[in-house]
Design a protein around this motif. Structure first.
Motif, short mmCIF file in Angstrom:
data_model
loop_
_atom_site.label_atom_id
_atom_site.label_comp_id
_atom_site.label_asym_id
_atom_site.label_seq_id
_atom_site.Cartn_x
_atom_site.Cartn_y
_atom_site.Cartn_z
N GLU A 168 -13.59 6.66 -10.60
CA GLU A 168 -13.01 7.58 -11.57
C GLU A 168 -12.27 8.73 -10.90
N ASP A 169 -12.78 9.18 -9.74
CA ASP A 169 -12.15 10.31 -9.05
C ASP A 169 -11.07 9.88 -8.07
N ALA A 170 -10.96 8.57 -7.84
CA ALA A 170 -9.94 8.06 -6.92
C ALA A 170 -9.44 6.71 -7.42
N PRO A 171 -8.75 6.69 -8.57
CA PRO A 171 -8.27 5.41 -9.12
C PRO A 171 -7.16 4.82 -8.26
N PHE A 172 -7.04 3.50 -8.31
CA PHE A 172 -5.95 2.86 -7.58
C PHE A 172 -4.81 2.51 -8.54
N PHE A 173 -3.60 2.53 -8.00
CA PHE A 173 -2.40 2.15 -8.74
C PHE A 173 -1.50 1.35 -7.81
N TYR A 174 -0.57 0.62 -8.42
CA TYR A 174 0.40 -0.17 -7.66
C TYR A 174 1.74 0.55 -7.66
N PHE A 175 2.36 0.63 -6.48
CA PHE A 175 3.60 1.37 -6.33
C PHE A 175 4.67 0.52 -5.65
N LEU A 176 5.91 0.78 -6.03
CA LEU A 176 7.07 0.15 -5.39
C LEU A 176 7.56 1.04 -4.26
N PRO A 177 7.83 0.49 -3.09
CA PRO A 177 8.43 1.31 -2.03
C PRO A 177 9.81 1.80 -2.47
N ALA A 178 10.10 3.06 -2.22
CA ALA A 178 11.38 3.62 -2.65
C ALA A 178 12.55 2.90 -2.00
N GLU A 179 12.39 2.49 -0.73
CA GLU A 179 13.51 1.81 -0.08
C GLU A 179 13.77 0.44 -0.70
N TYR A 180 12.72 -0.17 -1.25
CA TYR A 180 12.91 -1.46 -1.92
C TYR A 180 13.69 -1.29 -3.22
N VAL A 181 13.37 -0.24 -3.98
CA VAL A 181 14.07 0.01 -5.24
C VAL A 181 15.56 0.26 -4.99
N CYS A 182 15.87 0.86 -3.85
CA CYS A 182 17.27 1.19 -3.54
C CYS A 182 17.99 0.09 -2.78
N LYS A 183 17.33 -1.05 -2.54
CA LYS A 183 17.98 -2.12 -1.79
C LYS A 183 19.22 -2.62 -2.52
N PRO A 184 20.25 -3.04 -1.78
CA PRO A 184 21.47 -3.56 -2.42
C PRO A 184 21.22 -4.79 -3.27
N CYS A 185 20.17 -5.57 -2.96
CA CYS A 185 19.95 -6.80 -3.71
C CYS A 185 19.46 -6.51 -5.12
#
Length: 715
Positions: free
Chosen positions: A438-455
């Motif tokens: 409860e005090d340290a929940p986990f989440f899934y994140f996208l790397p910022a460099e992946y979001v900005c990839k040309p593909c």
């Protein structure tokens, strides 16, 4: 153009699209004419696909009225019903393909084509086409059958089955659209060729079989009696004995009151009796071949490949599940059965095309040489035909066993138990990195460099879209960001724990995380035209310190089954529910990009996220954030503007207390897709102050514990 609102002033950032997309007004006008022609061609193609069934029905009606009482009439002959059934199964793929084609929408504004997602599968025109197909099939049964009263009651009794079939077809079409996405047109093109090849093959088989059946016409009422008589040891050499046996059998009762049962000579009658068993077997083979072609196309091309259950990008791993292996073995049995029917049809048709003289049938066992490799009695034919039909049903059930098991589990009430079990397992997981705290929940994140990839060219897809893609190169080739599960399996989606005590203090990883608050533009597709992704990329370009991006569509397990069925596993649903319960804490502490459109302020979740992003957590609870404490950035998209929408949103929620926000969100004009979310989250929002105070108390307690530990070390 994108307007970005920052504080009391607004700065304008003009987005210039790539030159390859620039079009003058003249260019747009020039593109409309060929697109109109393509649309007309599409309509013409759908008309052609709908014609074979009604045309054959018109031919059958003409045959019925012109050939009453004639053995040469297709309607009166035994082959008629089988031939009508074959036409129905041959045109079934054409109708389904026409329904798939109809999902390609045509609009007057060609620069803004309608999305395939979220649209109605059925319209009045498509419903009329389907009704025409079904009524044509029912008309075949009534026209070609001899016991019409029985078939009328059978048709009425099968209406629930028809309704279930139409419901299943609707879900399959939606699943195909959701899975294929931008590749839907390519999928239709590939299936078009398959449908054409199947139709040509079925037409050739029909003509080939009909060429033999027309040589020895047998009345539909007499075929069974003739077949049984042919196995009674009767021979054609003794006309008197044959006629006596014929008169004492049921065949005589089924014949018209004419000499030789309506045949011109005794030889023709004897040949019809002797060949009736072979003709009856040919009818069964004829039907089974058409059943196989139609069912195979529906199961393989639509159920498996179209919906993505059979995918090459995961090494076809789904095929190696137990129920799929059993299904493939049953399909192999059915394939062998179809090949056997084809081979026997090739053997029987030449024999029926060249009838022997009556003297040929001197020996009682002569027909054993004419009936290769099969038992042709009534019992054999009954078990063969209906056994094959039952096997097809079993194959469909086995191939969809996972879906049916999940659906039955939900209907039976086991889904809640499985969900609670999965939640308990996450909370008590042995691996600290996988354990939910409860005090340290986990989440899934996208790397910022992946979001900005040309593909990544257009949108952020769900994580299930490319499940099993094992390398970045495989995912990048699709030119879009996959759903969460795929990114996680590929090692691109990062699972991280967020210590809330540090987050509320503004320390740790939370400083490098961006949460995106946005409205889903369509059901199943939050970002139809890629405008949201473009705004995210621009923000990341201006804020290089952001390392991780949370976007709900790509960061939380998404349901692909619509409202009717949840396709997620219990583990995925457990993760979704736990992350949803803690999401407000992250919007209270992380930086937030608000993608504001005209409908943003009318949605429950977006208003909640915007309010959280405009607050500051203190030991005394929440208070409105000052300019120096601001964590949110507003990016106006679509029809939203700075003066009205952006400033209006800030004025509406930025200074509200939790109780005041509760009063706003509970109103009926604040919409939410899942009403349960509103019921579950409103009490959480009302207790936000208490939650924040508790977190700071834990922070103080930890600080005191650390100080006491330091003092003990000094002593």
């Amino acid at each position: 153009m994108i307007w970005r609102f920052t504080g009391r002033t607004a700065r304008t950032k003009v987005h210039v699209p790539p030159k390859v997309d620039d079009k003058t007004v003249g260019d747009k006008e020039e593109t409309k004419e060929p697109q109109m022609r393509r649309h007309k061609a599409l309509v013409f193609l759908r008309v052609l696909l709908a014609l074979p069934g009604p045309v054959f029905l018109a031919f059958s009606i003409q045959q019925y009225f012109d050939g009453i009482g004639s053995l040469r009439s297709l309607v009166q002959g035994h082959i008629g019903l089988a031939f009508a059934a074959a036409v129905t199964f041959a045109t079934l793929p054409l109708w389904l393909f026409s329904l798939l084609l109809a999902q390609i929408h045509h609009t007057v504004d060609f620069d803004k084509p309608e999305s395939l997602h979220g649209r109605r599968v059925w319209t009045r025109v498509r419903a009329f086409e389907s009704a025409l197909f079904l009524l044509t099939a029912f008309a075949y049964i009534l026209l070609y059958s001899q016991d019409r009263v029985f078939y009328v009651w059978a048709i009425l009794g099968l209406q629930p089955v028809v309704a279930l079939a139409l419901y299943s077809i609707t879900n399959v079409v939606r699943a195909i659209i959701n899975h294929q996405g931008s590749g839907y047109h390519t999928f239709l093109l590939s299936q078009g060729w398959r449908v054409v090849v199947n139709a040509i093959f079925c037409a050739c088989v029909m003509l080939y079989a009909l060429s033999a059946m027309s040589r020895i016409p047998i009345d539909a009422l007499s075929i069974v009696a003739f077949s049984e008589l042919s196995f009674s040891g009767i021979a054609c050499s003794d006309e008197s004995a044959f006629l006596n046996a014929f008169g004492a059998s049921g065949a005589n009762a089924s014949c018209p009151a004419k000499p030789h049962c309506g045949y011109r000579t005794y030889e023709e009658l004897c040949q019809a009796v002797q060949y009736s068993t072979m003709a009856r077997g040919l009818t069964i083979d004829f039907e089974l071949i058409h059943y196989f072609v139609a069912v195979t196309w529906v199961v393989v091309s639509l159920f498996l490949k179209g919906t993505g259950r059979l995918r090459a990008d995961n090494g076809y791993s789904h095929l190696f599940s137990r129920h799929m292996i059993v299904g493939m073995l049953l399909c192999l049995v059915q394939l062998m059965n179809m090949i056997f029917s084809c081979m026997r049809l090739l053997l029987i048709v030449p024999r029926l095309q060249s009838p022997r003289q009556a003297a040929y049938f001197v020996r009682e066992d002569s027909m054993e040489e004419e009936l290769p490799l099969f038992c042709y009695s009534s019992d054999c034919i009954f078990y063969h035909l209906w056994g094959t039909v039952c096997l097809y049903v079993l194959i469909i059930v086995v191939l969809n066993f996972d879906f049916l098991a999940k659906y039955a589990s939900q209907l039976g009430g086991n889904a809640d138990k499985e969900l609670q079990k999965a939640i308990d397992e996450l909370k008590n997981h042995e691996n600290p990195g996988e354990k939910w705290e409860e005090d340290a929940p986990f989440f899934y994140f996208l790397p910022a460099e992946y979001v900005c990839k040309p593909c990544v060219e257009k949108t952020l897809p769900r994580m299930q879209t490319m499940r099993g893609a094992r390398t970045y190169k495989q995912i990048c080739a699709e030119k879009s960001l996959p759903r969460m599960q795929t990114l996680r399996d590929a090692g691109i989606l990062k699972k991280m724990k967020i210590p809330l005590v540090a987050a509320f203090r503004g320390e740790g990883i939370i400083k490098n995380i961006l949460f995106v608050s946005h409205r889903w533009e369509e059901f199943g597709r939050p970002d139809v035209n890629g405008v949201q992704l473009q705004a995210i990329q621009e923000y990341l370009h201006d804020h290089p310190d952001i390392k991780w991006v949370w976007f709900d569509y790509s960061s939380m397990p998404q349901n692909t089954g619509g409202f009717a069925f949840d396709t997620r596993t219990p583990e995925e649903k457990a993760e979704f529910q736990l992350m949803l319960s803690a999401i407000a804490d992250l919007y209270l502490t992380a930086r937030v990009l608000i993608l504001l459109d005209g409908s943003y302020a009318s949605r429950f979740w977006t208003l909640t996220e915007a309010w959280c992003s405009m607050q500051t957590a203190t030991p005394e609870g929440l208070r409105p954030a000052t300019e120096a404490e601001r964590r949110y950035t507003i990016s106006c998209i679509h029809n939203a503007d700075d003066e009205y929408d952006a400033k209006g949103l800030v004025s509406k929620v930025s200074t509200k207390t939790p109780d005041e926000m509760y009063g706003i969100l509970e109103k009926p004009d604040v919409n939410v897709t899942n009403a349960k979310d509103k019921v579950a989250m409103l009490p959480v929002i009302q207790k936000t102050n208490q939650r924040v105070i508790e977190m700071f108390q834990k922070l103080v307690a930890r600080s005191l514990s650390a100080s006491e530990a330091d003092d003990s070390d000094l002593h």
